[in-house]
Structure formats: structure tokens, C-alpha cells
Design a protein around this motif. Structure first.
Motif, PDB file in Angstrom:
ATOM      1  N   GLU A 108       0.833  -1.208   0.000  1.00 51.58           N
ATOM      2  CA  GLU A 108       0.000   0.000   0.000  1.00 51.58           C
ATOM      3  C   GLU A 108       0.866   1.256   0.000  1.00 51.58           C
TER       4      GLU A 108
ATOM      5  N   THR B  30      -8.419   1.738  -1.664  1.00 50.20           N
ATOM      6  CA  THR B  30      -9.465   2.456  -0.948  1.00 50.20           C
ATOM      7  C   THR B  30      -9.636   1.806   0.425  1.00 50.20           C
ATOM      8  N   LYS B  31     -10.402   2.451   1.268  1.00 48.21           N
ATOM      9  CA  LYS B  31     -10.655   1.899   2.595  1.00 48.21           C
ATOM     10  C   LYS B  31     -11.360   0.545   2.485  1.00 48.21           C
ATOM     11  N   THR B  32     -12.292   0.435   1.560  1.00 45.56           N
ATOM     12  CA  THR B  32     -13.027  -0.821   1.363  1.00 45.56           C
ATOM     13  C   THR B  32     -12.089  -1.951   0.951  1.00 45.56           C
ATOM     14  N   ILE B  33     -11.187  -1.685   0.032  1.00 42.07           N
ATOM     15  CA  ILE B  33     -10.233  -2.700  -0.414  1.00 42.07           C
ATOM     16  C   ILE B  33      -9.330  -3.104   0.742  1.00 42.07           C
TER      17      ILE B  33
ATOM     18  N   ILE C 206      -9.935  -3.024   3.964  1.00 36.35           N
ATOM     19  CA  ILE C 206     -10.698  -3.832   4.928  1.00 36.35           C
ATOM     20  C   ILE C 206     -10.897  -5.242   4.398  1.00 36.35           C
ATOM     21  N   ARG C 207     -11.218  -5.369   3.125  1.00 33.43           N
ATOM     22  CA  ARG C 207     -11.404  -6.705   2.539  1.00 33.43           C
ATOM     23  C   ARG C 207     -10.115  -7.514   2.558  1.00 33.43           C
TER      24      ARG C 207
ATOM     25  N   CYS D 162      -7.684  -7.197   4.675  1.00 33.21           N
ATOM     26  CA  CYS D 162      -7.454  -7.576   6.075  1.00 33.21           C
ATOM     27  C   CYS D 162      -8.310  -8.774   6.468  1.00 33.21           C
ATOM     28  N   TYR D 163      -9.568  -8.781   6.062  1.00 32.03           N
ATOM     29  CA  TYR D 163     -10.440  -9.934   6.341  1.00 32.03           C
ATOM     30  C   TYR D 163      -9.868 -11.207   5.717  1.00 32.03           C
TER      31      TYR D 163
END
Length: 129
Positions: A30, A44-47, A49-50, A52-53
Motif C-alpha cells: 500500500e 481504498t478503505k473498502t479494499i 478492509i477486505r 485484512c479480512y
């Protein structure tokens, strides 16, 4: 089958260690994409978080294999900690430990070294200018 507290402790340490290395390599990727002037992909924040999951789920699942008979933990040193046993005599256990070393240590290390090397090179060119 009864799961001992030593096995549970070894599982948690293994899973958290694998997860830490994977997350550190993700952070380096990143940062590299943020410092690369020719980047074509933006996190992006969404990417984030995904990713990390996925990292958490994959590493906690991979670390659980000894509970299902692939690999095993053994007492280490004076018996106050556990480690993965790589010399059980079974090929599947050896492959499990070797894949864990490659995926959990060497691959993230190479990614981290590459990304920070490239980040340093691209930012040092701005400082020299």
C-alpha cells in the motif's frame, strides 16, 4: 478429540505470527503504491478492509491444520512453549511446514524488501531534485 491449552496457545501464536507478516507485507504494498508516481491502482478503505479480512481468515485457517492431523505441535525447550514439528517422518507434515515458511515468512519478506526499496528509490529522487 480433546484440544490442550498448549495446542491452543501454539495455534494462536502461529496464526497471529502469520497474520502479522501478511499484514506488514500488505502495508508495504500500500505504501509503495502511494509513493509510485506511475501507479495505476489506488487502495481504498473498502479494499484495505477486505484484504485484512482475507488475510485473517486465510492465516487462521492455515494455522489450524494441525488440529485436523496435518502437522503437529511439539514441546520446545524446557516445555514451556510449543513449535511446529517438521521432523515427524510424514511427508505431508514436512510440506505443511515448508509451505508455511515460504508463504508466511519468505514471500512476505521479499514483498516488504521490494516495496520499501522501490519506495525509497522513488522518494529519494524527489529529495535530490
Amino acid at each position: 478429540a480433546v484440544v490442550s491449552t498448549q495446542s491452543t496457545g501454539a495455534y494462536i501464536v502461529t496464526a497471529c505470527g502469520l497474520t502479522a507478516m501478511a499484514l506488514l507485507s500488505f502495508i508495504s504494498v500500500e505504501r509503495y503504491t502511494r509513493t509510485d508516481p506511475n501507479r495505476i491502482f489506488v487502495f481504498t478503505k473498502t479494499i484495505a478492509i477486505r484484504v485484512c479480512y482475507v488475510v485473517w481468515i486465510f492465516n487462521f485457517a492455515y494455522a489450524s491444520f494441525p488440529f485436523f492431523g496435518v502437522g503437529k505441535w511439539k514441546a520446545e525447550g524446557v516445555g514451556i512453549s510449543n513449535t511446529l514439528s517438521w521432523n515427524t517422518g510424514k511427508l505431508v507434515d514436512l510440506i505443511y511446514v515448508m509451505v508455511m515458511m515460504v508463504i508466511g515468512y519468505f514471500l512476505p519478506l521479499i514483498v516488504i524488501l521490494f516495496c520499501y526499496n522501490r519506495s525509497y528509490a522513488s522518494t529519494s529522487s524527489f529529495i535530490k531534485a
